[in-house]
Design an enzyme around this catalytic site. Structure first.
Site, mmCIF file in Angstrom:
data_model
loop_
_atom_site.group_PDB
_atom_site.id
_atom_site.type_symbol
_atom_site.label_atom_id
_atom_site.label_comp_id
_atom_site.label_asym_id
_atom_site.label_seq_id
_atom_site.Cartn_x
_atom_site.Cartn_y
_atom_site.Cartn_z
ATOM 1 N N ASP B 109 11.718 23.529 49.321
ATOM 2 C CA ASP B 109 10.488 24.160 49.806
ATOM 3 C C ASP B 109 10.786 25.645 50.014
ATOM 4 O O ASP B 109 11.898 26.096 49.755
ATOM 5 C CB ASP B 109 10.045 23.510 51.126
ATOM 6 C CG ASP B 109 8.543 23.670 51.375
ATOM 7 O OD1 ASP B 109 8.061 24.822 51.323
ATOM 8 O OD2 ASP B 109 7.854 22.652 51.580
ATOM 9 N N SER B 172 -0.346 39.861 56.129
ATOM 10 C CA SER B 172 -0.199 38.654 55.320
ATOM 11 C C SER B 172 0.764 38.894 54.157
ATOM 12 O O SER B 172 1.648 38.080 53.886
ATOM 13 C CB SER B 172 -1.573 38.226 54.803
ATOM 14 O OG SER B 172 -1.431 37.340 53.736
ATOM 15 N N SER B 173 0.602 40.039 53.485
ATOM 16 C CA SER B 173 1.474 40.338 52.343
ATOM 17 C C SER B 173 2.926 40.487 52.768
ATOM 18 O O SER B 173 3.832 40.024 52.080
ATOM 19 C CB SER B 173 1.050 41.641 51.667
ATOM 20 O OG SER B 173 -0.236 41.532 51.181
ATOM 21 N N HIS B 256 1.147 53.735 44.566
ATOM 22 C CA HIS B 256 1.768 53.569 43.263
ATOM 23 C C HIS B 256 2.676 52.343 43.192
ATOM 24 O O HIS B 256 2.522 51.545 42.281
ATOM 25 C CB HIS B 256 2.415 54.819 42.688
ATOM 26 C CG HIS B 256 2.500 54.640 41.203
ATOM 27 N ND1 HIS B 256 1.426 54.847 40.380
ATOM 28 C CD2 HIS B 256 3.459 54.126 40.425
ATOM 29 C CE1 HIS B 256 1.740 54.479 39.158
ATOM 30 N NE2 HIS B 256 2.972 54.034 39.147
ATOM 31 N N GLU B 258 2.216 49.809 44.800
ATOM 32 C CA GLU B 258 1.223 48.736 44.807
ATOM 33 C C GLU B 258 0.795 48.368 43.382
ATOM 34 O O GLU B 258 0.629 47.195 43.045
ATOM 35 C CB GLU B 258 0.001 49.164 45.638
ATOM 36 C CG GLU B 258 -1.226 48.276 45.523
ATOM 37 C CD GLU B 258 -1.057 46.898 46.156
ATOM 38 O OE1 GLU B 258 -0.119 46.722 46.955
ATOM 39 O OE2 GLU B 258 -1.864 46.004 45.843
ATOM 40 N N TYR B 260 2.597 48.405 40.815
ATOM 41 C CA TYR B 260 3.642 47.559 40.236
ATOM 42 C C TYR B 260 3.724 46.209 40.930
ATOM 43 O O TYR B 260 4.128 45.217 40.330
ATOM 44 C CB TYR B 260 4.978 48.310 40.210
ATOM 45 C CG TYR B 260 4.887 49.403 39.176
ATOM 46 C CD1 TYR B 260 4.995 49.089 37.829
ATOM 47 C CD2 TYR B 260 4.572 50.703 39.528
ATOM 48 C CE1 TYR B 260 4.824 50.040 36.866
ATOM 49 C CE2 TYR B 260 4.397 51.678 38.564
ATOM 50 C CZ TYR B 260 4.521 51.341 37.232
ATOM 51 O OH TYR B 260 4.317 52.296 36.274
ATOM 52 N N SER B 271 7.631 36.872 30.427
ATOM 53 C CA SER B 271 9.021 36.691 30.002
ATOM 54 C C SER B 271 9.442 35.223 29.998
ATOM 55 O O SER B 271 10.480 34.879 29.451
ATOM 56 C CB SER B 271 9.980 37.461 30.918
ATOM 57 O OG SER B 271 9.621 38.818 30.954
ATOM 58 N N HIS B 305 0.975 61.739 40.816
ATOM 59 C CA HIS B 305 0.223 61.832 39.555
ATOM 60 C C HIS B 305 -1.204 61.304 39.710
ATOM 61 O O HIS B 305 -2.009 61.442 38.807
ATOM 62 C CB HIS B 305 0.972 61.145 38.390
ATOM 63 C CG HIS B 305 1.040 59.660 38.467
ATOM 64 N ND1 HIS B 305 2.108 58.940 37.995
ATOM 65 C CD2 HIS B 305 0.174 58.737 38.949
ATOM 66 C CE1 HIS B 305 1.887 57.655 38.183
ATOM 67 N NE2 HIS B 305 0.741 57.501 38.760
ATOM 68 N N HIS B 306 -1.495 60.701 40.865
ATOM 69 C CA HIS B 306 -2.870 60.282 41.131
ATOM 70 C C HIS B 306 -3.710 61.443 41.654
ATOM 71 O O HIS B 306 -4.894 61.270 41.919
ATOM 72 C CB HIS B 306 -2.897 59.158 42.172
ATOM 73 C CG HIS B 306 -2.264 57.891 41.689
ATOM 74 N ND1 HIS B 306 -2.973 56.911 41.051
ATOM 75 C CD2 HIS B 306 -0.985 57.465 41.722
ATOM 76 C CE1 HIS B 306 -2.153 55.913 40.724
ATOM 77 N NE2 HIS B 306 -0.946 56.224 41.120
ATOM 78 N N THR B 331 9.471 50.527 30.592
ATOM 79 C CA THR B 331 8.329 49.710 30.176
ATOM 80 C C THR B 331 8.416 49.442 28.672
ATOM 81 O O THR B 331 8.160 48.329 28.204
ATOM 82 C CB THR B 331 6.998 50.408 30.514
ATOM 83 O OG1 THR B 331 7.079 50.871 31.861
ATOM 84 C CG2 THR B 331 5.833 49.459 30.394
ATOM 85 N N LYS B 334 10.843 46.750 27.924
ATOM 86 C CA LYS B 334 10.297 45.403 28.129
ATOM 87 C C LYS B 334 9.461 44.960 26.934
ATOM 88 O O LYS B 334 9.620 43.846 26.427
ATOM 89 C CB LYS B 334 9.446 45.351 29.413
ATOM 90 C CG LYS B 334 10.241 45.674 30.659
ATOM 91 C CD LYS B 334 9.599 45.124 31.911
ATOM 92 C CE LYS B 334 9.695 43.638 31.999
ATOM 93 N NZ LYS B 334 11.019 43.141 32.382
ATOM 94 N N ARG B 453 -16.318 58.914 37.176
ATOM 95 C CA ARG B 453 -16.358 57.556 37.690
ATOM 96 C C ARG B 453 -17.113 57.527 39.017
ATOM 97 O O ARG B 453 -17.431 58.578 39.572
ATOM 98 C CB ARG B 453 -14.938 57.010 37.866
ATOM 99 C CG ARG B 453 -14.099 57.806 38.840
ATOM 100 C CD ARG B 453 -12.642 57.365 38.832
ATOM 101 N NE ARG B 453 -12.474 56.099 39.521
ATOM 102 C CZ ARG B 453 -11.390 55.768 40.238
ATOM 103 N NH1 ARG B 453 -10.387 56.619 40.355
ATOM 104 N NH2 ARG B 453 -11.306 54.601 40.832
#
Lengths: 296, 536
Positions: B109, B172-173, B256, B258, B260, B271, B305-306, B331, B334, B453
């Site tokens: 468990d 919670s997270s 950021h 977040e 990922y 994978s 970069h945001h 990336t 991968k 947007r």
């Protein structure tokens, strides 16, 4: 436009579709295939940004063709249904792995160099010839010609403002430059390095005119700098919108810039300054008549 | 330690004496029950958040305002994002972690079952609080999920509800992440060394560390908003000596990583699936582990970069441009490794593989637009337009969501003991894969042509592509109804499957019977079994 007319225009536009679009795509009234790409704009910087955008776009396309090509080839050739036998020893290959780690690094450096060069140019706010303070507020813009005593507000024009009401019954297609028109456009001279001092009055806004390649946040308590120089032969009207969510009417605070010849601009500035001075004096007189003398 | 825990747990619950009725769920400590609750919760939120998206696409179908007041439209976009990120994707990953990690590492468990119960049961309260904000004066939060001040401080009565809901989701997270880390570190069967772990376990371990690192940062940021609003502080108000841009730096230092957190477990699932249906071990297993670790590390140094348009010094912009571009390297590794796994394989195309392949193509498209966005001068034109909307939806919908669906279709036979309706699931795949592109691809055009947007109405030249996008949206939304139907049907019955539901599957979960027993590995698997599972 009827569906059929729309389809016809789509089809003809598709036939003529090229990746390079006219600088004034919006002004042409097209909606579908004429609206695919970034504007090249009317300044040296906006064209450099466009070139950079196309460069990185094509690099991505080439990489995509190669990588997706290998994927599609694998999907087609190595199918179990075609009797493919798996080669389970193929789990590692230092040489290949070294190549596909280093090649992207080289490509990225090659991309970063032109990007950095353009960025350095964009950040160079020296030797400007005219300074205008731009203040974003909920919901409109205030323009302040700091050296010339001219200042005014710029709001969404009345026709658009009426048509954009919930269930207004007015067809947006019948309104000229729907949502992209203002009562008082910002007037600037062409072929002049214009500096903007951008700030916000209440919340954060963002001043964006795609044709100039300028987008700068208008932040309360901060003054940001930006500049543009419109080509000498590109006098005309250029439209943009607020680009940072700023509350209920964020979608309804457009920007219009009226770029005029240097002579026309000088005349406009002189007239407007005189007019505003007169109005201010008249207001002063009214104030002194109605207020007790001690107020002065 | 691992031995002791596994041993103790094995003695506690030799029989499947599960509680019945509501107690089984409210008092749940079993990882499968809690995993199921997480997944049902995530699915519910997916449809609520999706409902908001449908309303957004409805209003944007044509120019002019036909349905909603602009303020309500802003509430819809804000709530859509919060629900999908914190309510749908993150709980879905935790649900999959709960179900699969104990089975995959040879444990009975999760390590901390009561904490597990607590971390789940926080969520329904958090989202009841958040969703009920639609009914308070001033309406639901409308300042965007990014909660930038000063705008967010104009939120009405729902402001404290937003802040506390975010606090609860974060708590919670964090608890869920702690449980994952402790389980992986302490509950692995002897012989399950770190470099024998399945990729899903690896990616979740790294995700859990990211969560523990950044959720407190978000909590700090929203707490400062709370005190600015109610207690007279001026952290983010220039007039009081504060700095509204500082909020953006703090927010994106969370935001950021977040991004990922939302995608890394999908990397893990893909994978697992691609080797299974290529009947070939994963190419470059160790490189894959290091690539995920590098991405996680880089995710901490790219946040600005945001916010290239806020007016940062030149040096800062150059730094964040270069660090962002660097992420393309791991990336890329991968994507190349997944492709190499298929090379000279023996491929078949069951629904999990179809979703994994769509992930591979469409996530790559999102990666390409991400690379474009990294170029600062070009970003000045892309920032806050539909180009960005298209970019992050490509990485989140065919990225994270397809990853979750691939995982569910992969493991569903293990959970239920039944094979689901493969034909219907294939339909679900093709409808999703086609319409997700009809929905999001035209948004690239809209952004490049100049549509900002977060606007409820637009200039008429944007009409055609908005219509196309809306039609794609409605079709995509409707197709998703197949997903819970297929799962429900499978849970009720179907063709029985053996231990190994898929011919090419490897890993400890496939050594257990199907459906998996209530307590996964009551005795630790032998080294031989572990070695057979670790196929790389």
């Amino acid at each position: 436009m009827t569906i059929r007319a729309k389809l016809a225009s789509l089809a003809s536009a598709f036939a003529a579709a090229s990746i390079t679009l006219p600088a004034h795509a919006h002004e042409d009234g097209g909606s579908g295939w004429s609206q695919l790409n970034m504007t090249q704009g009317v300044t040296d910087i906006s064209r450099k940004i466009y070139d950079l955008h196309m460069l990185i776009f094509w690099v991505c396309v080439i990489i995509a063709v190669i990588v997706f090509g290998v994927m599609i080839y694998s999907i087609i050739s190595f199918r179990k249904s075609r009797g493919a036998i798996p080669d389970i020893t193929l789990v590692h290959n230092t040489k290949v792995e070294a190549v596909w780690t280093t090649v992207p690094v080289i490509i990225l450096i090659a991309m970063a160099v032109p990007a950095a060069k353009t960025l350095v140019e964009i950040e160079d706010t020296t030797k400007t010839e005219l300074t205008i303070k731009v203040t974003g507020f909920q919901w409109g813009w205030q323009y302040d010609y700091l050296d010339d005593g001219v200042a005014f507000y710029s709001h969404l024009d009345r026709k658009s403002n009426k048509a954009r009401e919930l269930l207004s019954g007015i067809d947006p297609n019948s309104v000229e430059h729907y949502l992209l028109n203002v009562d008082h456009p910002l007037v600037v001279p062409v072929d002049t390095k214009v500096r903007l001092l951008v700030t916000g009055a209440d919340v954060i806004h963002s001043w964006w005119v795609p044709d100039f390649g300028v987008k700068k946040d208008a932040i309360p308590g901060f003054v940001n700098e930006a500049w543009f120089r419109v080509d000498a032969d590109k006098a005309g009207l250029y439209r943009g919108q607020c680009a940072e969510l700023c509350g209920r009417d964020h979608g309804f605070m457009p920007i219009v810039v009226d770029a005029r010849s240097k002579a026309d601009f000088a005349a406009w500035l002189k007239n407007t300054a005189a007019q505003q001075k007169q109005t201010a004096q008249a207001a002063d007189t009214t104030a002194s008549l109605s207020a007790p003398a001690s107020a002065h | 330690m691992a031995d002791e825990l596994a041993h103790a747990a094995a003695h506690d619950d030799d029989h499947d004496h599960k509680p019945h009725g509501w107690r089984r769920w409210v008092y749940a400590t079993n990882h499968k029950d809690i995993g199921t609750m997480y997944l049902i919760f995530a699915c519910t939120m997916f449809f609520i958040g999706g409902g908001a998206a449908m309303l957004i696409r409805l209003e944007l179908f044509q120019p002019g305002l036909q349905f909603f007041d602009p303020q309500f439209f802003n509430s819809l976009t804000t709530m859509h994002a919060l629900i999908m990120i914190f309510g749908a994707i993150m709980p879905a990953w935790t649900g999959l972690a709960n179900w699969m990690i104990p089975m995959q590492v040879g444990a009975p468990d999760m390590a901390l079952p009561r904490l597990n119960n607590f971390s789940f049961w926080i969520l329904p309260f958090a989202f009841t609080l958040l969703l009920s904000s639609f009914f308070v004066p001033g309406g639901a939060p409308a300042g965007g999920w990014t909660m930038y001040p000063p705008l967010v401080l104009q939120t009405g009565s729902s402001f404290p509800m937003l802040i506390f809901a975010v606090h609860l989701m974060g708590a919670s997270s964090i608890l869920g992440a702690i449980n994952v880390v402790v389980t992986i570190m302490n509950m692995r069967a002897p012989g399950m060394t770190l470099l024998r772990m399945p990729m899903f376990v690896w990616t979740w371990l790294i995700t859990a560390y990211l969560l523990i690192a950044v959720m407190p940062v978000l909590a700090g940021a929203v707490t400062m908003l709370l005190t600015d609003h109610f207690f007279g502080t001026t952290f983010f108000t220039a007039a009081g000596g504060g700095d509204p841009v500082m909020f953006q730096h703090i927010f994106w230092f969370f935001g950021h990583p977040e991004v990922y957190i939302l995608i890394l477990p999908a990397f893990g699932i893909v994978s697992e699936i691609i080797p299974t249906f290529s009947r070939k071990p994963l190419f470059g297993y160790e490189a894959m582990v290091y690539a995920v670790a590098s991405i996680a590390f880089l995710s901490f140094i790219v946040w600005a970069h945001h916010m290239f348009t806020v007016g940062m010094p030149l040096a800062a912009q150059l730094f964040f441009m270069l660090s962002t571009m660097l992420i393309a390297v791991p990336t890329g590794v991968k994507v190349f490794n997944w492709t190499a796994t298929m090379w000279k394989g023996s491929l078949s195309f069951e629904p999990p593989m179809l979703f994994a392949l769509a992930f591979l193509f469409l996530f790559s498209i999102g990666g390409f637009s991400g690379l474009m966005l990294a170029m600062v001068p070009a970003d000045y034109q892309y920032q806050d337009t539909y180009f960005v909307v298209a970019h992050f939806h490509y990485v989140l919908v065919p990225g994270s969501i397809f990853g979750i669906m691939a995982g569910v279709y992969y493991w569903l036979p293990k959970w239920t003991g039944n094979m689901y309706d493969l034909k219907l699931a294939t339909w679900h795949f093709w409808l999703s894969a086609i319409f997700v592109n009809v929905l999001f691809f035209p948004q690239h055009f809209l952004g490049l042509a100049g549509m900002p947007r977060r606007i409820p109405d637009y200039a008429v030249q944007f009409t055609d592509w908005n219509m196309v996008s809306s039609i794609g949206g409605f079709a995509f939304g409707l197709s998703q109804l197949l997903f819970p139907y297929i799962i429900w049907k499978c849970a009720r019955g179907g063709v029985r499957v053996g231990n190994k539901a898929w011919e090419g599957a490897h890993g400890l979960e496939w050594e257990l019977p199907s459906p998996a027993p209530y307590h996964s590995w009551t005795t630790a698997p032998s080294d031989a079994v572990i070695a057979r599972g670790a196929a790389h």
